[in-house]
Design an enzyme around this catalytic site. Structure first.
Site, short mmCIF file in Angstrom:
data_model
loop_
_atom_site.label_atom_id
_atom_site.label_comp_id
_atom_site.label_asym_id
_atom_site.label_seq_id
_atom_site.Cartn_x
_atom_site.Cartn_y
_atom_site.Cartn_z
N ALA A 181 3.07 -0.86 4.85
CA ALA A 181 2.51 -0.87 6.21
C ALA A 181 2.04 -2.25 6.65
O ALA A 181 2.02 -2.55 7.86
CB ALA A 181 1.37 0.14 6.31
N ASN A 187 8.03 -5.51 -0.93
CA ASN A 187 7.95 -4.43 0.05
C ASN A 187 6.49 -4.40 0.50
O ASN A 187 5.64 -3.85 -0.20
CB ASN A 187 8.36 -3.09 -0.55
CG ASN A 187 8.37 -1.98 0.50
OD1 ASN A 187 7.79 -2.15 1.58
ND2 ASN A 187 9.01 -0.87 0.20
N PRO A 236 0.79 -1.22 0.00
CA PRO A 236 0.00 0.00 0.00
C PRO A 236 0.83 1.28 0.00
O PRO A 236 1.86 1.37 0.68
CB PRO A 236 -0.84 -0.11 1.28
CG PRO A 236 -0.14 -1.11 2.13
CD PRO A 236 0.51 -2.06 1.17
N ASN A 237 0.35 2.23 -0.77
CA ASN A 237 0.89 3.59 -0.88
C ASN A 237 2.19 3.68 -1.69
O ASN A 237 2.68 4.78 -1.95
CB ASN A 237 1.07 4.24 0.51
CG ASN A 237 -0.23 4.27 1.28
OD1 ASN A 237 -1.21 4.81 0.78
ND2 ASN A 237 -0.26 3.68 2.46
N HIS A 271 12.72 -2.66 2.51
CA HIS A 271 12.14 -1.37 2.90
C HIS A 271 13.07 -0.26 2.44
O HIS A 271 14.29 -0.33 2.64
CB HIS A 271 11.94 -1.29 4.42
CG HIS A 271 11.00 -2.34 4.88
ND1 HIS A 271 9.65 -2.23 4.67
CD2 HIS A 271 11.20 -3.53 5.48
CE1 HIS A 271 9.06 -3.33 5.12
NE2 HIS A 271 9.98 -4.13 5.61
N ARG A 331 5.04 10.89 -2.41
CA ARG A 331 4.72 10.60 -1.03
C ARG A 331 5.94 10.84 -0.13
O ARG A 331 6.98 10.22 -0.32
CB ARG A 331 4.33 9.13 -0.96
CG ARG A 331 4.19 8.57 0.40
CD ARG A 331 4.17 7.05 0.36
NE ARG A 331 3.92 6.55 1.69
CZ ARG A 331 4.23 5.33 2.10
NH1 ARG A 331 4.77 4.48 1.27
NH2 ARG A 331 3.98 4.98 3.32
N TYR A 348 11.12 8.86 1.54
CA TYR A 348 11.14 7.82 0.50
C TYR A 348 11.82 8.24 -0.81
O TYR A 348 11.93 7.42 -1.71
CB TYR A 348 9.71 7.34 0.23
CG TYR A 348 9.04 6.73 1.44
CD1 TYR A 348 9.54 5.58 2.03
CD2 TYR A 348 7.92 7.32 2.03
CE1 TYR A 348 8.96 5.02 3.16
CE2 TYR A 348 7.31 6.77 3.16
CZ TYR A 348 7.83 5.63 3.71
OH TYR A 348 7.25 5.07 4.83
N ARG A 382 12.80 4.80 12.89
CA ARG A 382 11.52 5.50 12.77
C ARG A 382 10.60 5.09 13.94
O ARG A 382 11.07 4.64 14.96
CB ARG A 382 10.91 5.20 11.40
CG ARG A 382 11.82 5.64 10.25
CD ARG A 382 11.18 5.40 8.90
NE ARG A 382 9.94 6.15 8.75
CZ ARG A 382 8.99 5.86 7.84
NH1 ARG A 382 9.16 4.83 7.02
NH2 ARG A 382 7.91 6.58 7.77
N GLU A 387 12.41 -9.48 1.79
CA GLU A 387 11.65 -8.29 2.17
C GLU A 387 12.55 -7.06 2.04
O GLU A 387 13.72 -7.11 2.40
CB GLU A 387 11.22 -8.47 3.64
CG GLU A 387 10.47 -7.31 4.24
CD GLU A 387 10.13 -7.56 5.71
OE1 GLU A 387 9.98 -8.73 6.12
OE2 GLU A 387 10.05 -6.58 6.45
C1 DQA Z 1 8.19 1.07 4.01
C2 DQA Z 1 8.24 1.25 5.53
C3 DQA Z 1 6.87 1.02 6.15
O1 DQA Z 1 6.92 1.20 7.57
C4 DQA Z 1 5.86 2.00 5.58
O2 DQA Z 1 4.57 1.74 6.09
C5 DQA Z 1 5.87 2.05 4.10
C6 DQA Z 1 7.13 1.96 3.38
C7 DQA Z 1 9.56 1.40 3.34
O3 DQA Z 1 9.74 0.99 2.21
O4 DQA Z 1 10.39 2.08 3.94
O5 DQA Z 1 4.83 2.23 3.47
O6 DQA Z 1 7.90 -0.28 3.72
#
Ligand code: DQA
Length: 153
Positions: free
Chosen positions: A79, A76, A12-13, A102, A20, A25, A109, A100
């Site tokens: 959230a 990835n 998501p997102n 990030h 964003r 990011y 954070r 995985e």
């Molecule tokens: C994320 C880190 C997550 O905590 C966050 O909710 C994201 C992006 C990252 O790529 O740093 O949406 O996965």
């Protein structure tokens, strides 16, 4: 014989990358991420199917599809990393290795970002290298596939 396939799965997102929270990011987009993974995979003889969804169940469906369709997954979970037992169970249910990634360093954070539901069932985790982390994750999953001989997809 066709190329072996990897799935690139973004949660998501991440469709909003570039717009964003750029301080966290960066300015690169999801299309840039896909290119990094495709280019890296291609150098090693793999093709990539990229998928992004904001919906947990759709992400679970895609992870399940990797069984028989992909040799490995770079994911990835965004959230859902911190909340999704369903995604974790999907990763546990399949044979292809999952790495995985990030973009941000989740460990410096909010404390709720310090825990990953998925990490214990993944082959490895890459954190905090921006979108370059996707290259590292791709190399990691390929190495895992080649070492374990799971290159039958
Ligand atoms: C994320 C880190 C997550 O905590 C966050 O909710 C994201 C992006 C990252 O790529 O740093 O949406 O996965």
């Amino acid at each position: 014989m066709g190329k072996k396939r990897l799935f690139l799965i973004n949660g998501p997102n991440l469709n909003m990358l570039g717009k964003r929270e750029p301080d966290t990011y960066g300015h690169e987009t999801l299309a840039d991420v896909t290119k990094v993974v495709k280019d890296t995979a291609w150098e090693h003889g793999y093709e990539v199917e990229a998928f992004q969804s904001n919906h947990e169940g759709d992400l679970v469906d895609k992870v399940q599809m990797a069984e028989g369709e992909a040799a490995g997954i770079v994911i990835n979970p965004a959230a859902y990393t911190h909340t999704s037992i369903a995604l974790r169970d999907a990763v546990s249910a399949i044979n292809p290795p999952v790495v995985e990634i990030h973009i941000s360093n989740v460990h410096n954070r909010d404390s709720f970002r310090h825990t990953s539901m998925l990490a214990p069932v993944c082959a490895g985790q890459v954190v905090g290298f921006g979108i370059d982390g996707y290259r590292l994750a791709t190399l990691g999953v390929i190495q895992k596939i080649e070492r374990e001989g799971r290159n039958d997809s």
